[in-house]
Motif scaffolding. Structure first.
Motif, PDB file in Angstrom:
ATOM      1  N   PRO A 541      86.192  76.564 -22.598  1.00  0.00           N
ATOM      2  CA  PRO A 541      87.400  76.550 -21.819  1.00  0.00           C
ATOM      3  C   PRO A 541      88.051  77.310 -20.334  1.00  0.00           C
ATOM      4  CG  PRO A 541      88.533  77.299 -24.250  1.00  0.00           C
ATOM      5  CD  PRO A 541      86.551  77.219 -23.752  1.00  0.00           C
ATOM      6  N   GLY A 542      88.685  76.072 -19.868  1.00  0.00           N
ATOM      7  CA  GLY A 542      89.062  77.154 -18.962  1.00  0.00           C
ATOM      8  C   GLY A 542      88.133  77.296 -17.524  1.00  0.00           C
ATOM      9  N   PHE A 543      87.310  77.242 -17.850  1.00  0.00           N
ATOM     10  CA  PHE A 543      86.065  77.127 -16.692  1.00  0.00           C
ATOM     11  C   PHE A 543      85.997  75.879 -16.472  1.00  0.00           C
ATOM     12  CE2 PHE A 543      85.971  81.009 -19.284  1.00  0.00           C
ATOM     13  CZ  PHE A 543      86.477  81.405 -18.277  1.00  0.00           C
ATOM     14  N   ASP A 544      85.212  76.014 -14.953  1.00  0.00           N
ATOM     15  CA  ASP A 544      84.432  74.569 -14.181  1.00  0.00           C
ATOM     16  C   ASP A 544      83.288  73.910 -14.806  1.00  0.00           C
ATOM     17  OD1 ASP A 544      83.202  72.699 -12.472  1.00  0.00           O
ATOM     18  OD2 ASP A 544      83.180  73.956 -11.226  1.00  0.00           O
ATOM     19  N   PRO A 545      82.905  73.392 -15.596  1.00  0.00           N
ATOM     20  CA  PRO A 545      81.559  73.144 -16.285  1.00  0.00           C
ATOM     21  C   PRO A 545      80.987  72.818 -15.788  1.00  0.00           C
ATOM     22  CG  PRO A 545      83.378  71.082 -15.801  1.00  0.00           C
ATOM     23  CD  PRO A 545      83.686  72.092 -15.454  1.00  0.00           C
ATOM     24  N   TYR A 546      80.470  72.641 -14.635  1.00  0.00           N
ATOM     25  CA  TYR A 546      79.348  72.997 -13.732  1.00  0.00           C
ATOM     26  C   TYR A 546      78.652  74.135 -13.410  1.00  0.00           C
ATOM     27  CZ  TYR A 546      79.765  67.473 -13.623  1.00  0.00           C
ATOM     28  OH  TYR A 546      80.022  66.295 -13.673  1.00  0.00           O
ATOM     29  N   ARG A 547      79.903  74.853 -13.340  1.00  0.00           N
ATOM     30  CA  ARG A 547      79.579  76.755 -12.926  1.00  0.00           C
ATOM     31  C   ARG A 547      78.638  76.626 -13.922  1.00  0.00           C
ATOM     32  NH1 ARG A 547      84.020  79.252  -9.883  1.00  0.00           N
ATOM     33  NH2 ARG A 547      81.542  80.908  -9.089  1.00  0.00           N
ATOM     34  N   ILE A 548      79.295  76.406 -14.839  1.00  0.00           N
ATOM     35  CA  ILE A 548      78.879  77.220 -16.274  1.00  0.00           C
ATOM     36  C   ILE A 548      77.773  76.645 -16.315  1.00  0.00           C
ATOM     37  CG2 ILE A 548      79.083  77.194 -18.881  1.00  0.00           C
ATOM     38  CD1 ILE A 548      81.872  77.214 -18.647  1.00  0.00           C
ATOM     39  N   ILE A 549      77.376  75.112 -16.488  1.00  0.00           N
ATOM     40  CA  ILE A 549      75.896  74.974 -16.657  1.00  0.00           C
ATOM     41  C   ILE A 549      75.578  75.460 -15.955  1.00  0.00           C
ATOM     42  CG2 ILE A 549      74.497  72.827 -17.012  1.00  0.00           C
ATOM     43  CD1 ILE A 549      77.465  71.559 -18.106  1.00  0.00           C
ATOM     44  N   ASP A 550      75.436  75.121 -14.526  1.00  0.00           N
ATOM     45  CA  ASP A 550      74.596  75.993 -13.025  1.00  0.00           C
ATOM     46  C   ASP A 550      74.054  77.543 -13.565  1.00  0.00           C
ATOM     47  OD1 ASP A 550      75.092  73.497 -11.697  1.00  0.00           O
ATOM     48  OD2 ASP A 550      76.450  74.355 -10.618  1.00  0.00           O
ATOM     49  N   ASN A 551      74.993  78.173 -14.215  1.00  0.00           N
ATOM     50  CA  ASN A 551      74.628  79.652 -14.892  1.00  0.00           C
ATOM     51  C   ASN A 551      73.828  79.960 -15.430  1.00  0.00           C
ATOM     52  OD1 ASN A 551      75.668  82.427 -14.782  1.00  0.00           O
ATOM     53  ND2 ASN A 551      76.165  82.196 -16.248  1.00  0.00           N
ATOM     54  N   MET A 552      74.084  78.163 -17.138  1.00  0.00           N
ATOM     55  CA  MET A 552      73.210  78.849 -18.347  1.00  0.00           C
ATOM     56  C   MET A 552      71.185  78.196 -17.204  1.00  0.00           C
ATOM     57  SD  MET A 552      75.188  76.306 -20.640  1.00  0.00           S
ATOM     58  CE  MET A 552      74.376  76.289 -21.854  1.00  0.00           C
ATOM     59  N   PHE A 553      71.219  77.430 -16.316  1.00  0.00           N
ATOM     60  CA  PHE A 553      70.091  76.853 -16.284  1.00  0.00           C
ATOM     61  C   PHE A 553      69.535  78.055 -15.677  1.00  0.00           C
ATOM     62  CE2 PHE A 553      67.475  75.113 -12.830  1.00  0.00           C
ATOM     63  CZ  PHE A 553      66.851  74.229 -13.623  1.00  0.00           C
ATOM     64  N   SER A 554      70.505  78.866 -13.941  1.00  0.00           N
ATOM     65  CA  SER A 554      69.563  79.901 -13.824  1.00  0.00           C
ATOM     66  C   SER A 554      69.638  80.755 -15.084  1.00  0.00           C
ATOM     67  CB  SER A 554      70.585  80.481 -13.104  1.00  0.00           C
ATOM     68  OG  SER A 554      70.720  79.556 -12.106  1.00  0.00           O
ATOM     69  N   ASN A 555      69.621  81.151 -15.504  1.00  0.00           N
ATOM     70  CA  ASN A 555      69.395  81.819 -16.664  1.00  0.00           C
ATOM     71  C   ASN A 555      67.997  81.244 -17.289  1.00  0.00           C
ATOM     72  OD1 ASN A 555      71.792  83.578 -16.516  1.00  0.00           O
ATOM     73  ND2 ASN A 555      72.903  82.927 -18.099  1.00  0.00           N
ATOM     74  N   GLN A 556      67.862  80.374 -17.944  1.00  0.00           N
ATOM     75  CA  GLN A 556      66.748  80.103 -18.484  1.00  0.00           C
ATOM     76  C   GLN A 556      65.291  79.698 -17.651  1.00  0.00           C
ATOM     77  OE1 GLN A 556      66.415  79.087 -21.409  1.00  0.00           O
ATOM     78  NE2 GLN A 556      68.332  80.091 -22.629  1.00  0.00           N
ATOM     79  N   ASP A 557      65.682  79.686 -16.254  1.00  0.00           N
ATOM     80  CA  ASP A 557      64.681  79.564 -15.386  1.00  0.00           C
ATOM     81  C   ASP A 557      64.371  80.635 -14.755  1.00  0.00           C
ATOM     82  OD1 ASP A 557      63.151  78.792 -13.354  1.00  0.00           O
ATOM     83  OD2 ASP A 557      65.178  78.493 -11.840  1.00  0.00           O
ATOM     84  N   ARG A 558      63.816  81.796 -15.251  1.00  0.00           N
ATOM     85  CA  ARG A 558      63.540  83.012 -15.514  1.00  0.00           C
ATOM     86  C   ARG A 558      62.914  83.325 -14.287  1.00  0.00           C
ATOM     87  NH1 ARG A 558      65.500  84.417 -20.281  1.00  0.00           N
ATOM     88  NH2 ARG A 558      65.530  82.665 -21.661  1.00  0.00           N
TER      89      ARG A 558
END
Length: 582
Positions: A541-558
């Motif tokens: 909570p408290g963060f931009d959900p799209y920025r979180i998801i983009d960060n999650m995707f970047s971590n998986q896109d190795r």
């Protein structure tokens, strides 16, 4: 030469010629004559015509007094036979002790300083039937134009006349005190011989230990700072028979118009007066504290030399560690926030004999009117005071929680800084995410909804030495009154997304909607948002959900090619290193 302080008199009587040389026979000095015909009508006694009488006559000549006067001696036809002016010296003599011709002895009695008289003396009161050699014929009437310049008596002491007394006099000059004063020095007839004002510098000296002429040593005793007095002394307490060899003739009375500007003793310490201590004073300053204060600085006579108010900025310093003059270091110990006090500092605890140049003269006592704005110690932590707490307080805030709160912010002296109430909305942050100053983070921890707290935050946990331009001064202690309105529990540390239930074994396939064996960013985003909406997953909570998801995707896109393959895809639990991802 002696010196002292006061504004110059409005006007001075005519100048006096240099002092007379001693050793003249009183007969020749008194009257030296020339031949003349006897007057048609003989005189029975002296005749005195006063040609100038001063407005004020503080003292008239009496028998036994010592006088200094100028004269011109003539015969009735106007022919001059003698003049003290021609010799460039006054005639100095005791009156009534047969040191003068009888007529002059008689004529001088009752005269005032600066009085001018035409005296006619019959021969029986002058040189009689014998005359005086070839200068004064027998039975000659003598005329003298006399100007009295000085009068004193061997029994005289120092006379003082105070004509201005300050409304407050907390201390008077005593023996061994050091004083700073201005003066005008004149002879008794008003002739100016010296002035500290013309040098634009006070006369600075110890009193009563022989550094001054005896009359000034005595005359300064008992004076208050700001007092103005006239000090009159006979020559025995001034420069005596010989004068000063220049401007002060021998046997001259001296008059000093003095204003005392400063006074201290080498044994003095600082004095603290006019204390205004606030009712609530939970802490006083100690050595090592950092203090912010305003001040007005003046000399002891009230002359202003500096002010922090004129710079619109407090003076900020550590106390008790030599960062300021010794007297101020001492005077700032034991103060409360909001306290006002006057600190008087002798020169040996201030700027000493040299002063600072144009603003603070040497050997000057300094007076500081101080207002303490705030202080803190580098070892201070945030002070948290609970002012209100709901009866039910089971859930407490912790790091990672998303909180919404109201606040009123001010400085320690009550100056308002900001308030969420002015905007009609709460301030919202994630605890532990460095979104507020560290002191606020501390104050919001372990708090429950509805709780109210009072926070005092030192500057090293607030906005530091720089502050916030136009809002928070540098090194300022901050005060916050806060109320927690709402909170949402955060995720475990290190996670930005968690599953609320067991993870599907076909997670990758469910994301790969078009079954092309890769997950595109849009597929990844749509899937995560769908899990959140269905209650199966939760974003921090408290963060931009799209920025979180983009960060999650970047971590998986190795390999960083913009898509995730099944080989790249891993859950966080499968990672050897922590990442903010699945």
């Amino acid at each position: 030469s002696l010196q002292s302080p006061i504004k110059p008199p409005v006007s001075f009587p005519p100048p006096l010629l240099p002092p007379p040389k001693r050793g003249f026979l009183y007969l020749s000095v008194l009257v030296t004559f020339a031949a003349c015909n006897a007057p048609p009508v003989p005189l029975d006694d002296i005749l005195i015509e006063k040609t100038f009488v001063p407005e004020q006559c503080a003292r008239a000549v009496q028998v036994g007094d010592y006088v200094r006067y100028h004269y011109i001696g003539t015969f009735p036809d106007g022919k001059k036979f003698d003049s003290s002016y021609d010799r460039g010296t006054t005639y100095n003599v005791f009156v009534g002790k047969k040191q003068l011709i009888q007529g002059m002895d008689k004529a001088l009695v009752g005269m005032c300083v600066n009085e001018r008289s035409l005296v006619k003396i019959p021969p029986q009161l002058a040189y009689g039937k014998q005359g005086y050699g070839t200068i004064i014929p027998p039975d000659a009437i003598l005329h003298f134009d006399v100007l009295l310049l000085d009068v004193w008596n061997p029994d005289d002491g120092v006379q003082t006349n105070t004509y201005h007394t300050p409304p407050v006099c907390s201390r008077k000059v005593e023996v061994s005190d050091f004083v700073r004063y201005h003066y005008n020095g004149t002879l008794l007839d008003g002739t100016l011989f010296d002035s500290s004002h013309t040098r634009m510098r006070t006369y600075d000296t110890y009193v009563g230990i022989g550094w001054l002429i005896a009359g000034m040593d005595q005359g300064l005793l008992g004076m208050c700072v700001g007092e103005r007095r006239i000090i009159t002394m006979p020559p025995s307490l001034g420069y005596g028979e010989n004068g000063d060899g220049s401007d002060i003739p021998g046997q001259a009375s001296l008059v000093f118009d003095v204003v005392l500007l400063d006074l201290h003793n080498p044994r003095d310490g600082i004095t603290v007066t006019n204390q205004q201590v606030p009712e609530s004073c939970t802490r006083t300053s100690v050595a090592g504290d950092f203090v912010r204060y305003h001040y007005n600085g003046s000399l002891l006579d009230g002359t202003f030399f500096d002010s922090s108010y004129s710079r619109n900025r407090t003076y900020d310093t550590y106390v008790g560690q030599g960062y300021v003059i010794a007297g101020m270091d001492e005077g700032l110990i034991g103060v409360c926030v909001g306290e006002k006090r006057t600190i008087t500092i002798p020169p040996h605890l201030a700027y000493g004999e040299e002063g600072t140049g144009s603003k603070i003269p040497g050997s000057a006592v300094l007076v500081f009117d101080v207002h303490i704005i705030d202080f803190h110690n580098p070892a201070d932590s945030t002070v948290v005071t609970v002012t209100s707490k709901p009866e039910e307080c089971d859930v407490h805030t912790k790091k990672g929680d998303f909180v919404k709160y109201h606040y009123n912010a001010s400085l320690m002296d009550g100056t308002p800084i900001d308030s969420t109430y002015n905007y009609g909305k709460t301030y919202n942050i994630v605890l532990g995410a460095n979104q507020v100053v560290p002191g606020m983070e501390d104050g919001l921890m372990d708090m429950c909804v509805g709780e109210k707290r009072h926070l005092v935050i030192p500057p090293h946990l607030g906005y530091g030495e720089r502050g916030v331009t136009g809002e928070v001064p540098g090194s300022a202690v901050l005060v916050f009154d806060i109320e927690l309105v709402e909170m949402e529990e955060g995720l475990p540390e290190g996670y930005m997304f968690i599953w609320n239930e067991d993870v599907s074994p076909d997670l990758f396939a469910e994301m790969d909607k078009n079954e092309d064996k890769v997950v595109e960013p849009s597929e990844f985003t749509d899937y995560i948002l769908q899990q959140v909406n269905d209650g199966k997953g939760r974003l921090a909570p408290g963060f931009d959900p799209y920025r979180i998801i983009d960060n999650m995707f970047s971590n998986q896109d190795r390999d960083g090619d913009g898509k995730i393959t099944e080989a790249e895809f891993k859950l966080k639990a499968d990672e050897s290193a922590a990442h903010d991802e699945l």
